[in-house]
Scaffold this active site. Structure first.
Site, PDB file in Angstrom:
ATOM      1  N   ARG A   1      -7.916 -19.953  15.100  1.00 19.98           N
ATOM      2  CA  ARG A   1      -7.414 -20.241  16.447  1.00 19.98           C
ATOM      3  C   ARG A   1      -8.141 -19.392  17.492  1.00 19.98           C
ATOM      4  O   ARG A   1      -8.260 -19.792  18.637  1.00 19.98           O
ATOM      5  CB  ARG A   1      -5.922 -19.918  16.521  1.00 19.98           C
ATOM      6  CG  ARG A   1      -5.104 -20.832  15.632  1.00 19.98           C
ATOM      7  CD  ARG A   1      -3.624 -20.616  15.889  1.00 19.98           C
ATOM      8  NE  ARG A   1      -2.839 -21.354  14.917  1.00 19.98           N
ATOM      9  CZ  ARG A   1      -2.036 -20.805  14.030  1.00 19.98           C
ATOM     10  NH1 ARG A   1      -1.892 -19.492  13.990  1.00 19.98           N
ATOM     11  NH2 ARG A   1      -1.353 -21.542  13.195  1.00 19.98           N
TER      12      ARG A   1
ATOM     13  N   LYS B   1      -2.366 -16.591  -2.253  1.00 20.65           N
ATOM     14  CA  LYS B   1      -0.941 -16.358  -2.423  1.00 20.65           C
ATOM     15  C   LYS B   1      -0.326 -15.994  -1.081  1.00 20.65           C
ATOM     16  O   LYS B   1      -1.085 -15.560  -0.205  1.00 20.65           O
ATOM     17  CB  LYS B   1      -0.700 -15.241  -3.447  1.00 20.65           C
ATOM     18  CG  LYS B   1      -1.158 -13.859  -2.955  1.00 20.65           C
ATOM     19  CD  LYS B   1      -0.831 -12.824  -3.958  1.00 20.65           C
ATOM     20  CE  LYS B   1       0.409 -12.063  -3.584  1.00 20.65           C
ATOM     21  NZ  LYS B   1       0.178 -10.919  -2.686  1.00 20.65           N
TER      22      LYS B   1
ATOM     23  N   HIS C   1      -6.009 -12.403  -7.128  1.00 20.11           N
ATOM     24  CA  HIS C   1      -7.216 -11.576  -7.261  1.00 20.11           C
ATOM     25  C   HIS C   1      -7.160 -10.654  -8.489  1.00 20.11           C
ATOM     26  O   HIS C   1      -8.179 -10.159  -8.930  1.00 20.11           O
ATOM     27  CB  HIS C   1      -7.521 -10.813  -5.964  1.00 20.11           C
ATOM     28  CG  HIS C   1      -6.672  -9.602  -5.731  1.00 20.11           C
ATOM     29  ND1 HIS C   1      -5.401  -9.669  -5.238  1.00 20.11           N
ATOM     30  CD2 HIS C   1      -6.909  -8.294  -5.931  1.00 20.11           C
ATOM     31  CE1 HIS C   1      -4.912  -8.450  -5.130  1.00 20.11           C
ATOM     32  NE2 HIS C   1      -5.797  -7.586  -5.552  1.00 20.11           N
TER      33      HIS C   1
ATOM     34  N   LYS D   1     -10.224  -9.134 -11.637  1.00 22.30           N
ATOM     35  CA  LYS D   1     -10.533  -7.739 -12.007  1.00 22.30           C
ATOM     36  C   LYS D   1     -11.087  -7.715 -13.424  1.00 22.30           C
ATOM     37  O   LYS D   1     -10.532  -8.331 -14.325  1.00 22.30           O
ATOM     38  CB  LYS D   1      -9.269  -6.869 -11.927  1.00 22.30           C
ATOM     39  CG  LYS D   1      -8.757  -6.669 -10.493  1.00 22.30           C
ATOM     40  CD  LYS D   1      -7.530  -5.761 -10.498  1.00 22.30           C
ATOM     41  CE  LYS D   1      -6.839  -5.743  -9.139  1.00 22.30           C
ATOM     42  NZ  LYS D   1      -7.411  -4.832  -8.159  1.00 22.30           N
TER      43      LYS D   1
ATOM     44  N   GLU E   1       1.624   1.719  -6.154  1.00 20.10           N
ATOM     45  CA  GLU E   1       0.715   1.999  -5.040  1.00 20.10           C
ATOM     46  C   GLU E   1       1.252   3.213  -4.290  1.00 20.10           C
ATOM     47  O   GLU E   1       2.465   3.355  -4.137  1.00 20.10           O
ATOM     48  CB  GLU E   1       0.668   0.803  -4.083  1.00 20.10           C
ATOM     49  CG  GLU E   1       0.094  -0.442  -4.708  1.00 20.10           C
ATOM     50  CD  GLU E   1       0.112  -1.599  -3.720  1.00 20.10           C
ATOM     51  OE1 GLU E   1      -0.821  -1.695  -2.918  1.00 20.10           O
ATOM     52  OE2 GLU E   1       1.065  -2.388  -3.759  1.00 20.10           O
TER      53      GLU E   1
ATOM     54  N   ASP F   1       5.595 -10.205  -3.727  1.00 19.80           N
ATOM     55  CA  ASP F   1       4.236  -9.756  -3.388  1.00 19.80           C
ATOM     56  C   ASP F   1       3.427  -9.394  -4.634  1.00 19.80           C
ATOM     57  O   ASP F   1       2.222  -9.616  -4.681  1.00 19.80           O
ATOM     58  CB  ASP F   1       4.351  -8.532  -2.456  1.00 19.80           C
ATOM     59  CG  ASP F   1       3.019  -8.137  -1.844  1.00 19.80           C
ATOM     60  OD1 ASP F   1       2.245  -9.048  -1.485  1.00 19.80           O
ATOM     61  OD2 ASP F   1       2.752  -6.923  -1.722  1.00 19.80           O
TER      62      ASP F   1
ATOM     63  N   HIS G   1       0.823 -11.135  -9.593  1.00 19.40           N
ATOM     64  CA  HIS G   1      -0.083 -10.239 -10.319  1.00 19.40           C
ATOM     65  C   HIS G   1       0.500  -9.803 -11.668  1.00 19.40           C
ATOM     66  O   HIS G   1      -0.149  -9.856 -12.701  1.00 19.40           O
ATOM     67  CB  HIS G   1      -0.401  -8.989  -9.487  1.00 19.40           C
ATOM     68  CG  HIS G   1      -0.946  -9.295  -8.116  1.00 19.40           C
ATOM     69  ND1 HIS G   1      -1.738 -10.384  -7.865  1.00 19.40           N
ATOM     70  CD2 HIS G   1      -0.814  -8.650  -6.932  1.00 19.40           C
ATOM     71  CE1 HIS G   1      -2.072 -10.398  -6.579  1.00 19.40           C
ATOM     72  NE2 HIS G   1      -1.514  -9.355  -6.000  1.00 19.40           N
TER      73      HIS G   1
ATOM     74  N   LYS H   1       5.646   0.314  -3.661  1.00 21.24           N
ATOM     75  CA  LYS H   1       4.787   1.019  -2.711  1.00 21.24           C
ATOM     76  C   LYS H   1       5.359   2.411  -2.477  1.00 21.24           C
ATOM     77  O   LYS H   1       6.520   2.662  -2.737  1.00 21.24           O
ATOM     78  CB  LYS H   1       4.731   0.243  -1.397  1.00 21.24           C
ATOM     79  CG  LYS H   1       4.059  -1.134  -1.547  1.00 21.24           C
ATOM     80  CD  LYS H   1       3.480  -1.614  -0.245  1.00 21.24           C
ATOM     81  CE  LYS H   1       2.905  -3.009  -0.361  1.00 21.24           C
ATOM     82  NZ  LYS H   1       1.532  -3.049  -0.870  1.00 21.24           N
TER      83      LYS H   1
HETATM   84  C1  BG6 Z   1      -1.876  -7.900  -2.686  1.00 21.89           C
HETATM   85  C2  BG6 Z   1      -0.565  -7.527  -2.047  1.00 21.89           C
HETATM   86  O1  BG6 Z   1      -1.768  -9.154  -3.301  1.00 21.89           O
HETATM   87  O2  BG6 Z   1      -2.210  -6.932  -3.657  1.00 21.89           O
HETATM   88  C3  BG6 Z   1      -0.652  -6.140  -1.448  1.00 21.89           C
HETATM   89  O3  BG6 Z   1      -0.230  -8.470  -1.052  1.00 21.89           O
HETATM   90  C4  BG6 Z   1      -1.124  -5.144  -2.468  1.00 21.89           C
HETATM   91  O4  BG6 Z   1       0.598  -5.738  -0.919  1.00 21.89           O
HETATM   92  C5  BG6 Z   1      -2.393  -5.633  -3.143  1.00 21.89           C
HETATM   93  O5  BG6 Z   1      -1.363  -3.909  -1.817  1.00 21.89           O
HETATM   94  C6  BG6 Z   1      -2.787  -4.737  -4.292  1.00 21.89           C
HETATM   95  O6  BG6 Z   1      -4.054  -5.115  -4.744  1.00 21.89           O
HETATM   96  P1  BG6 Z   1      -4.958  -4.073  -5.504  1.00 21.89           P
HETATM   97  O7  BG6 Z   1      -6.152  -4.874  -5.912  1.00 21.89           O
HETATM   98  O8  BG6 Z   1      -5.275  -2.991  -4.531  1.00 21.89           O
HETATM   99  O9  BG6 Z   1      -4.148  -3.584  -6.651  1.00 21.89           O
END
Ligand code: BG6
Length: 499
Positions: A54, A158, A188, A192, A226, A245, A250, A350
């Protein structure tokens, strides 16, 4: 992981169309990954990017934006040359004019950059925009390859839905326009190296397979910790929380690979068939278990890495009365021949003491310890640690004799570190997945039935939370979550590992 066509893993010419081109994901992940791919020679001759967003920008403005995003790689001439052909379309995602302009720019790009009518669309936009974008692509016929031997694929970020119902609705909307073979749902974590190595570790080795089951494994722990808070993503996180999330996607992906049976083949469906079977074997929590086997909590102010940090409710973009969890711990059971009776403990959050993602397989004790108790004081259960990040590697903990005149046994570690075992440079997850999507390899993308199964597992938890059946506990930033999380595992006579 297809073996014939892509042995050299070279993609066909294509235009990558990024929706959300001025956004955070494009800047932080996609452009740096493309720049690295370009530098490695991983992009095909005949490649171009069309950014759609946008934000009012012209082609040059977009190119400047991209060069600034790619970091150190931006200086390389191969990247600047590539970026000089990037195009930009400014417009709303629900305006047909945007898509007419896009169609026109794509035709120009085919001529100017030799992108051969192949399209890879990337939805790096907020989820609410997925349906209108997909519908508009369908209306202009952009969902079909521009040439008979070409392709049109779509990568979806996602979160894929907010719950089972919305995920199914999104899936139906996408399937009206794209076939499953065209849809690449990205997680993602599957990009890895260490997650892919779970497949290698499990299926390339003789010695672990015989013990990979309920007879030898006491329980499994998955930690996705994290140390960071929500940063500037507060308003996004308010819609998500730790369960949506991290856990639904994941963690469930990692779990499915840990639990799955050996695949018949390593192709996309060979692997995904087994992953989805594994997820189907995970018992869906009953309404009672959704309360008793789950802990959710929010961080309050505390100290992380020697720095005083604020609580979640004080973060930018967060409702001061927010009821969103930044930590979740749960216990799952698996109903199948291999894993019956082996509990799975998961924790994700987190503002925990450090960033670490690992899978710990804890084995049962030996049938009889022929030592006196003082001799075995330093002995812990055999544990296999699959460390996904950081310090990527694998550690096996086992008992050894302590040197000296007395016969005492203590646990020691046998360690494999990726960094020292392999001189090869590791590709970043997005680099790997972008290349796979360009090649047309769906192995590391999530199939529709996998997403739905993962939502089915977490659905009772979301329901219990909506009904406020579970208290939102608190933990000071920089700690391993609330006391309730310890109790969850301690009531089974076990404890969380200290990673
Ligand atoms: C993302 C989440 O999918 O993955 C984030 O939305 C998170 O909140 C992140 O921090 C973590 O990814 P990685 O690769 O740093 O473990």
């Amino acid at each position: 992981m297809r073996d014939s066509a892509d042995a050299a893993r070279v993609a066909s010419p294509a235009a990558l169309v990024i929706f959300g081109a001025s956004g955070d994901l494009t800047t932080r992940k996609l452009m740096p990954a493309l720049a690295r791919l370009a530098l490695r020679g991983g992009l095909p001759a005949g490649f171009g990017v069309v950014g759609v967003a946008r934000t009012e920008l012209d082609d040059d403005g977009f190119r400047q934006h991209v060069l600034a995003a790619a970091g150190g790689e931006a200086a390389a001439s191969v990247w600047t040359e590539l970026v000089s052909g990037f195009r930009y379309v400014a417009g709303d995602y629900d305006d047909p004019e945007t898509f007419k302009r896009l169609e026109h720019v794509l035709e120009e790009m085919d001529t100017a950059r030799g992108t051969a009518g192949n399209r890879l669309y990337y939805l790096a936009t907020p989820p609410s925009t997925f349906p209108p974008i997909v519908a508009a692509l369908g209306q202009c016929g952009l969902n079909r390859p521009a040439r008979p031997d070409g392709f049109a694929r779509i990568v979806v970020e996602k979160p894929f839905g907010r719950d089972l119902r919305t995920a199914m609705a999104l899936d139906a909307a996408m399937h009206e326009v794209f076939d499953e073979s065209q849809i690449y749902r990205i997680d993602h974590y599957l990009g890895k190296e260490t997650v892919q190595n779970l497949l290698a570790f499990r299926f390339a080795n003789t010695i672990f397979e015989p013990v990979w089951n309920r007879r030898y494994v006491d329980h499994i722990q998955i930690t996705a910790a994290e140390s960071e808070g929500v940063g500037r993503r507060g308003s996004f996180y308010e819609e998500a929380g730790a369960l949506r999330d991290i856990v639904q996607n994941h963690v469930m992906q990692v779990l499915s690979i840990v639990l799955m049976e050996p695949p018949v083949s390593m192709d996309a469906d060979g692997i995904r068939d087994e992953k989805v079977k594994a997820l189907k074997a995970v018992e869906i929590p009953t309404p009672e278990e959704a309360v008793t086997d789950v802990v959710r909590a929010r961080y309050v102010e505390g100290w992380v890495g020697g720095e005083e940090v604020r609580g979640y409710r004080q973060e930018e973009g967060v409702d001061p009365r927010s009821q969103i969890e930044t930590f979740v711990a749960l216990r799952l059971r698996v109903d199948d021949w291999r894993w019956a009776g082996v509990p799975i403990y998961i924790r994700a959050g987190k503002r925990l003491p450090k960033r670490v993602t690992e899978v710990a397989i804890e084995f049962k004790p030996v049938p009889h310890l022929p030592f006196r108790s003082w001799q075995a004081q330093g002995l812990e259960p055999n544990t296999l640690l699959l460390r996904i990040q950081p310090d990527e590697g694998i550690t096996l903990r086992f008992g050894a004799k302590v040197p000296g005149p007395r016969f005492a046994v203590r646990s020691v570690s046998m360690e494999m570190l990726y960094g020292s075992a392999f001189p090869e440079q590791t590709a970043d997850a997005y680099e790997r997945l972008l290349l796979d999507a360009l090649i047309g390899d769906q192995t590391l993308f999530i199939r529709s039935d996998e997403v739905m199964q993962a939502w089915r597992i977490v659905a009772p938890l979301l329901e219990a939370w909506e009904n406020e059946a579970v208290v939102l506990a608190r933990y000071p930033a920089g700690t391993w979550g609330p006391r309730e999380a310890d109790r969850l595992i301690e009531q089974d006579g076990r404890r969380w590992r200290n990673p």
